[in-house]
Design a protein around this motif. Structure first.
Motif, PDB file in Angstrom:
ATOM      1  N   THR A  96       0.819  -1.200   0.000  1.00 23.56           N
ATOM      2  CA  THR A  96       0.000   0.000   0.000  1.00 23.56           C
ATOM      3  C   THR A  96       0.853   1.251   0.000  1.00 23.56           C
ATOM      4  OG1 THR A  96      -1.818   1.137   1.140  1.00 23.56           O
ATOM      5  CG2 THR A  96      -0.142   0.121   2.532  1.00 23.56           C
ATOM      6  N   GLU A 101      -3.873   2.688   6.072  1.00 21.44           N
ATOM      7  CA  GLU A 101      -4.155   1.304   5.701  1.00 21.44           C
ATOM      8  C   GLU A 101      -3.094   0.362   6.261  1.00 21.44           C
ATOM      9  OE1 GLU A 101      -4.453  -1.513   1.686  1.00 21.44           O
ATOM     10  OE2 GLU A 101      -4.481   0.672   1.495  1.00 21.44           O
ATOM     11  N   ARG A 104      -3.552   0.427  10.277  1.00 19.92           N
ATOM     12  CA  ARG A 104      -4.898   0.263  10.820  1.00 19.92           C
ATOM     13  C   ARG A 104      -5.033  -0.928  11.774  1.00 19.92           C
ATOM     14  NH1 ARG A 104      -8.163   0.535   6.169  1.00 19.92           N
ATOM     15  NH2 ARG A 104      -7.555  -1.631   5.766  1.00 19.92           N
TER      16      ARG A 104
END
Length: 461
Positions: A96, A101, A104
């Motif tokens: 990513t 993200e 998280r």
């Protein structure tokens, strides 16, 4: 370059780690959720290997083209076994660009970003601080931040203070330096000589130790500052061994001794060992040059002139230049000569060109007025000088065609199998400077070459 080639949480740590290392204890595997910042050599190998051990890993990078490449199943650089490892663990490994993200669901963040040298020789920690800054609003649930990047001693204290200022007192901090070598990084991670874990408390140290359950190697637990120093000291000592044997090789050339005999006998001493006693054109790559300079700068900043390390760095920088002088003396000058470089990467088994001796050699040859041709099976040099002014060939014979001399720069195994008799006939002057002592002198004489090497007398045909 002209190219003719077609995760559960843990209690708040309370028990301090003493300055001496703790004994390792058996640990059982618990799958964790890991975020790795940096998809370079270290970060990508770290992420893929942790996924292979059974953890769920998200690798985050700032380069969109690199993340796109990884998502498509490709690897942005060559490292044996890494592509297969990523493919095998695609259900547990993702990539990513998004910090949130990545963090998280993560229980631990691994910092694997570059720390390149600044103009002063100090490590540039801007990328490390960028990661720490990004965690301030996203890391309330983290158990630990682990720095695998090579950093100066004292960085851990500064990161710890930054985490505390951000209200992340509960997040443990660990220094976990890497000791992987390009070309064998996957095996080095999974079967290491040692795993070094530096932490300010035993609870966090043991938690991070648990991540390595399944790794075949001893774990050394110690304080943060000592762990930071281990990495720098290890690379400085290896660089010193390389430089020492190159100095002995120079004396051998002047006295008629043979460095291959000398190094082999010296290496049989169990106190010394045979590793890193191969005379050559000097060390390169992303670690030894950078880390040696960083340690020297750190020592200087502390008021200590690290004279031994000064000499190591100076000798290594001179080593490829010595090769040019020897070639110039043998040919009676380099202007108008065509010289072939065989191998461009800093070592075989990688496509890495960072701090490669080939760049110094090519630059000096061009400055002396020579024409430079090149061959390498893996290298991907950027289209900048000196490579913009050289010609790359797809095979060794074409690189040697009409050459006045050749320099064996990288000890690619393919060079052993070259038909050197045929190669000598293609050259204007069959002269080879074997910068890695890869080939047999007698065989090269029989093939029709004048054979120069490192630490041995020149043998004329």
């Amino acid at each position: 370059m002209t190219d003719t080639t077609p995760i559960p949480t843990t209690p708040v740590p309370t028990e301090a780690v003493p300055s001496t290392s703790l004994p390792s204890v058996p640990v059982s595997f618990v799958p964790r959720r890991i975020a790795v910042f940096g998809a370079g050599y270290i970060g990508l190998v770290t992420g893929a290997c942790f996924a292979d051990l059974g953890h769920r890993v998200v690798v985050r990078d700032i380069l969109p083209e690199r993340i796109d490449l990884l998502r498509s199943g490709d690897v942005p650089f060559f490292e044996p076994g890494l592509g297969d490892l990523i493919l095998r663990n695609k259900e547990r490994l993702s990539f990513t660009l998004d910090v949130r993200e990545a963090v998280r669901d993560a229980e631990v963040v691994y910092v694997c970003v570059d720390t390149p040298p600044t103009a002063s020789g100090d490590a540039d920690l801007s990328r490390v601080w960028a990661v720490v800054e990004a965690l301030k609003d996203t890391a309330a649930h983290l158990v630990a931040v682990v720095v695998k990047s090579t950093v100066p001693v004292g960085t851990g204290d500064r990161v710890r203070a930054a985490l505390d200022e951000a209200g992340l007192h509960h997040v443990g901090y660990v220094s976990n330096p890497e000791f992987t070598a390009e070309g064998s990084a996957v095996d080095d991670f999974l079967r290491p000589d040692r795993v070094v874990i530096g932490a300010s408390d035993e609870t966090t140290a043991r938690w991070v130790e648990g991540l390595y359950a399944g790794v075949d190697g001893p774990v050394e637990i110690m304080d943060v500052a000592s762990a930071e120093m281990v990495k720098l000291a290890s690379n400085a000592l290896l660089a010193t061994k390389i430089t020492f044997i190159n100095e002995i090789a120079t004396v051998c050339e002047a006295t008629g001794a043979d460095i291959e005999h000398v190094a082999r006998a010296v290496g049989r001493d169990h106190r010394l060992g045979p590793h890193f006693l191969n005379a050559g054109l000097g060390y390169g790559g992303s670690c030894f040059p950078k880390d040696s300079r960083a340690l020297r700068a750190m020592a200087s900043n502390s008021g200590y002139p690290f004279q031994l390390l000064n000499a190591v760095i100076e000798v290594n920088e001179l080593q490829p230049r010595r090769a040019i002088q020897r070639l110039k003396s043998e040919l009676g000058g380099l202007r108008g000569r065509r010289v072939a470089l065989l191998g461009l990467t800093f070592k075989p088994g990688t496509d890495d060109m960072r701090e490669a001796p080939s760049a110094v050699i090519a630059s000096r040859l061009l400055a002396e007025g020579a024409e430079v041709t090149c061959w390498d099976p893996m290298a991907r040099p950027a289209p900048v000088e000196p490579w913009s002014s050289t010609t790359r060939h797809p095979d060794v014979p074409s690189a040697l065609s009409r050459a006045d001399a050749a320099v064996l720069v990288t000890e690619w195994p393919e060079l052993v199998d070259v038909d050197w008799s045929a190669a000598a006939r293609r050259m204007r002057t069959p002269l080879l400077l074997d910068g890695r002592n890869l080939l047999e002198p007698a065989a090269m004489l029989d093939a029709g070459f004048t054979y120069m090497s490192v630490g041995r007398a020149t043998r004329h045909r």
